[in-house]
Design an enzyme around this catalytic site. Structure first.
Site, PDB file in Angstrom:
ATOM      1  N   SER A  32       0.755  -1.128   0.216  1.00  0.00           N
ATOM      2  CA  SER A  32       0.004  -0.077   0.025  1.00  0.00           C
ATOM      3  C   SER A  32       1.018   1.185  -0.225  1.00  0.00           C
ATOM      4  O   SER A  32       1.723   1.501   0.833  1.00  0.00           O
ATOM      5  CB  SER A  32      -0.947   0.086   1.468  1.00  0.00           C
ATOM      6  OG  SER A  32      -1.512   1.129   1.258  1.00  0.00           O
ATOM      7  N   ALA A  33       0.642   2.223  -0.791  1.00  0.00           N
ATOM      8  CA  ALA A  33       1.389   3.397  -0.820  1.00  0.00           C
ATOM      9  C   ALA A  33       1.335   4.273   0.190  1.00  0.00           C
ATOM     10  O   ALA A  33       2.455   4.845   0.655  1.00  0.00           O
ATOM     11  CB  ALA A  33       0.758   4.281  -2.241  1.00  0.00           C
ATOM     12  N   HIS A  34       0.114   4.135   0.851  1.00  0.00           N
ATOM     13  CA  HIS A  34       0.407   5.471   1.932  1.00  0.00           C
ATOM     14  C   HIS A  34       0.926   4.997   3.293  1.00  0.00           C
ATOM     15  O   HIS A  34       1.263   5.745   4.031  1.00  0.00           O
ATOM     16  CB  HIS A  34      -1.189   5.932   2.211  1.00  0.00           C
ATOM     17  CG  HIS A  34      -2.089   5.060   2.914  1.00  0.00           C
ATOM     18  ND1 HIS A  34      -2.610   5.168   4.302  1.00  0.00           N
ATOM     19  CD2 HIS A  34      -2.766   3.951   2.502  1.00  0.00           C
ATOM     20  CE1 HIS A  34      -3.281   4.190   4.676  1.00  0.00           C
ATOM     21  NE2 HIS A  34      -3.614   3.334   3.389  1.00  0.00           N
ATOM     22  N   CYS A  57      -9.217   3.111  14.279  1.00  0.00           N
ATOM     23  CA  CYS A  57     -10.657   2.714  14.428  1.00  0.00           C
ATOM     24  C   CYS A  57     -11.187   3.314  13.041  1.00  0.00           C
ATOM     25  O   CYS A  57     -11.436   4.566  12.710  1.00  0.00           O
ATOM     26  CB  CYS A  57     -11.346   3.423  15.426  1.00  0.00           C
ATOM     27  SG  CYS A  57     -10.333   4.994  16.042  1.00  0.00           S
ATOM     28  N   THR A 111      -9.227   2.494 -15.765  1.00  0.00           N
ATOM     29  CA  THR A 111      -8.148   3.569 -16.072  1.00  0.00           C
ATOM     30  C   THR A 111      -7.092   3.779 -14.666  1.00  0.00           C
ATOM     31  O   THR A 111      -7.976   4.021 -13.710  1.00  0.00           O
ATOM     32  CB  THR A 111      -8.726   5.005 -16.759  1.00  0.00           C
ATOM     33  OG1 THR A 111      -9.476   4.698 -17.629  1.00  0.00           O
ATOM     34  CG2 THR A 111      -7.686   5.741 -16.813  1.00  0.00           C
TER      35      THR A 111
HETATM   36  N1  PLP Z   1      -2.906  -4.690   5.387  1.00  0.00           N
HETATM   37  C1  PLP Z   1      -2.455  -4.167   6.682  1.00  0.00           C
HETATM   38  C2  PLP Z   1      -1.652  -4.988   7.461  1.00  0.00           C
HETATM   39  C3  PLP Z   1      -2.860  -2.674   7.044  1.00  0.00           C
HETATM   40  O1  PLP Z   1      -2.075  -2.241   8.152  1.00  0.00           O
HETATM   41  C4  PLP Z   1      -3.458  -1.829   6.198  1.00  0.00           C
HETATM   42  C5  PLP Z   1      -4.087  -0.624   6.459  1.00  0.00           C
HETATM   43  O2  PLP Z   1      -4.056  -0.448   7.766  1.00  0.00           O
HETATM   44  C6  PLP Z   1      -4.283  -2.657   4.871  1.00  0.00           C
HETATM   45  C7  PLP Z   1      -3.786  -4.015   4.656  1.00  0.00           C
HETATM   46  C8  PLP Z   1      -5.008  -1.747   3.884  1.00  0.00           C
HETATM   47  O3  PLP Z   1      -4.140  -1.019   3.121  1.00  0.00           O
HETATM   48  P1  PLP Z   1      -5.133   0.341   2.407  1.00  0.00           P
HETATM   49  O4  PLP Z   1      -5.325   1.298   3.578  1.00  0.00           O
HETATM   50  O5  PLP Z   1      -4.175   0.671   1.448  1.00  0.00           O
HETATM   51  O6  PLP Z   1      -6.231  -0.245   1.793  1.00  0.00           O
END
Ligand code: PLP
Length: 389
Positions: free
Chosen positions: A204-206, A330, A243
């Site tokens: 995940s990018a963020h 949360c 896209t």
């Molecule tokens: N997997 C884990 C271990 C995470 O901590 C998170 C986000 O908290 C995710 C998946 C979900 O990622 P996204 O927020 O990019 O959907």
């Protein structure tokens, strides 16, 4: 005059890196669909392909095996599908660790009845003996059925690193397919797709300082994904229709390149985290640090002081300018008891006091000092109020 805030919730979302902001903004200024053959389209395409290389390099994968998604959740749901589990004939099943992110626990596209949870130890680490027994049991019940195992590389709440390579070896010996959620591990520990032994890996990018709303499912080989989640258009080699979000992907690529170059920063972050934990224990001898005996991510601590409700602490810290989480983030704005701590056998009254402090590359010693000052004052207030009552 308002004091700058202290952000210690990097596991929920890392601040956007300057490099990612610049890359995303530049991409937003472009015109063109990356699927178009004209010059505008080709420029958008080039940004996506550059990002693909950086994301692949972060986990030692082939760029051709990186599928961009809208985030970690989508990557997990894409991976978790009965058709991706191999096998023939019988109904496929999924074995997922009890401490997975909710997007994995929900089973993706598996029917709920086909998902079984793998227990963890009191340290929040997958119990390998019980896992081996569960896989063998599953195989004995349905020898030909598809079997998909999903275990995260590191836990978002406790930071506990999971034995993914061992899990994968056991799973493989029973013909199971392996998915690993590396969303929290990325950028916080070295990652290598082949060493992990996973067939599919989520990112995940963020969580690494890229924009929210971008992620990737990385495959060990092109055949690993048999059933895309989004079907229709030919984008991502027909593996994810729609896209592309070029700006978010460009930001993701820039963040991935920075994260890969930054592994040297991890020991400094670990020292800050360890100093924080030492100070907490010095101040509150009854504090419990979860998964403390396990190998953990260097940036994460999850701890509880009996009687100091997490909700009160998180709100008090926030009012004083410090952002942390109560146990799990949360998602609905309501704090629920952590399924991770429950799976570790933590008493619910102690779990209700769990707060997670997660650091990042720009965290400094004075951020930790500020947290400690506010937290100590809150603890004193709570104790005084209780003794006066
Ligand atoms: N997997 C884990 C271990 C995470 O901590 C998170 C986000 O908290 C995710 C998946 C979900 O990622 P996204 O927020 O990019 O959907």
């Amino acid at each position: 005059m308002s004091l700058a805030r202290t952000y210690l919730d990097w596991n929920a979302s890392a601040p956007l890196r300057e490099e990612a902001r610049v890359a995303a903004l530049a991409a937003l200024g472009l015109t063109g669909n990356a699927s178009s053959v004209h010059g505008e389209g080709r420029r958008a395409r080039a940004l996506i392909e550059d990002a693909r290389e950086s994301v692949a390099a972060l986990v030692g994968a082939d760029p051709a095996d990186v599928i961009f998604t809208s985030g970690g959740t989508e990557a997990n749901v894409t991976a978790l599908a009965p058709q991706n589990a191999g096998g023939a004939g019988e109904v496929a099943a999924a074995l997922v660790s009890a401490v997975e992110h909710p997007s994995v626990l929900a089973g993706g596209r598996f029917p709920v009845s086909a998902v079984r949870r793998v227990p963890v130890t009191a340290q929040g680490v997958v119990d390998l003996d019980r896992f081996a027994r569960l896989v063998a049991e599953q195989r004995a019940q349905a020898p030909q059925a598809g079997l998909l195992v999903s275990v995260m590389v590191a836990n978002n709440e406790t930071g506990a690193v999971q034995p993914v390579a061992q899990v994968a070896a056991i799973a493989r010996a029973h013909g199971a397919v392996v998915h690993a959620d590396a969303v929290q591990a990325a950028g916080k520990m070295p990652l290598d797709m082949a060493a992990l032994g996973a067939d599919m890996l989520s990112l995940s990018a963020h969580k690494i300082g890229g924009p929210q709303g971008a992620g990737a499912l990385v495959l060990a080989s092109p055949e690993a994904l048999k059933d895309p989640l989004l079907k229709g258009g030919g984008q991502e080699l027909r593996r994810r229709a729609g896209t592309e979000n070029v700006a978010a992907i460009a930001g993701f690529g820039a963040a991935a390149a920075c994260a890969k170059a930054e592994v040297d920063a991890l020991p400094r972050i670990r020292r800050l985290r360890d100093a924080l934990e030492a100070a907490i224990l010095a101040e509150a001898a009854d504090a419990v640090i979860f998964a403390r005996e396990a190998e953990r991510l260097p940036n994460t601590t999850c701890f509880a002081v009996p009687g100091m409700a997490a909700e009160t602490a998180v709100i008090g810290l926030d009012l004083a300018g410090v952002a942390v989480s109560a146990g799990a983030a949360c998602s609905s704005g309501r704090v629920q008891l952590s399924h991770v701590l429950a799976a570790m056998g933590v008493d619910p009254s102690l779990a209700a006091a769990a707060i997670r402090v997660s650091l990042g590359t720009t965290t400094q010693a004075d951020d930790i000092e500020r947290f400690l000052a506010v937290w100590s004052a809150l603890k004193r207030q709570i104790r005084e109020r209780r003794s006066a009552a």
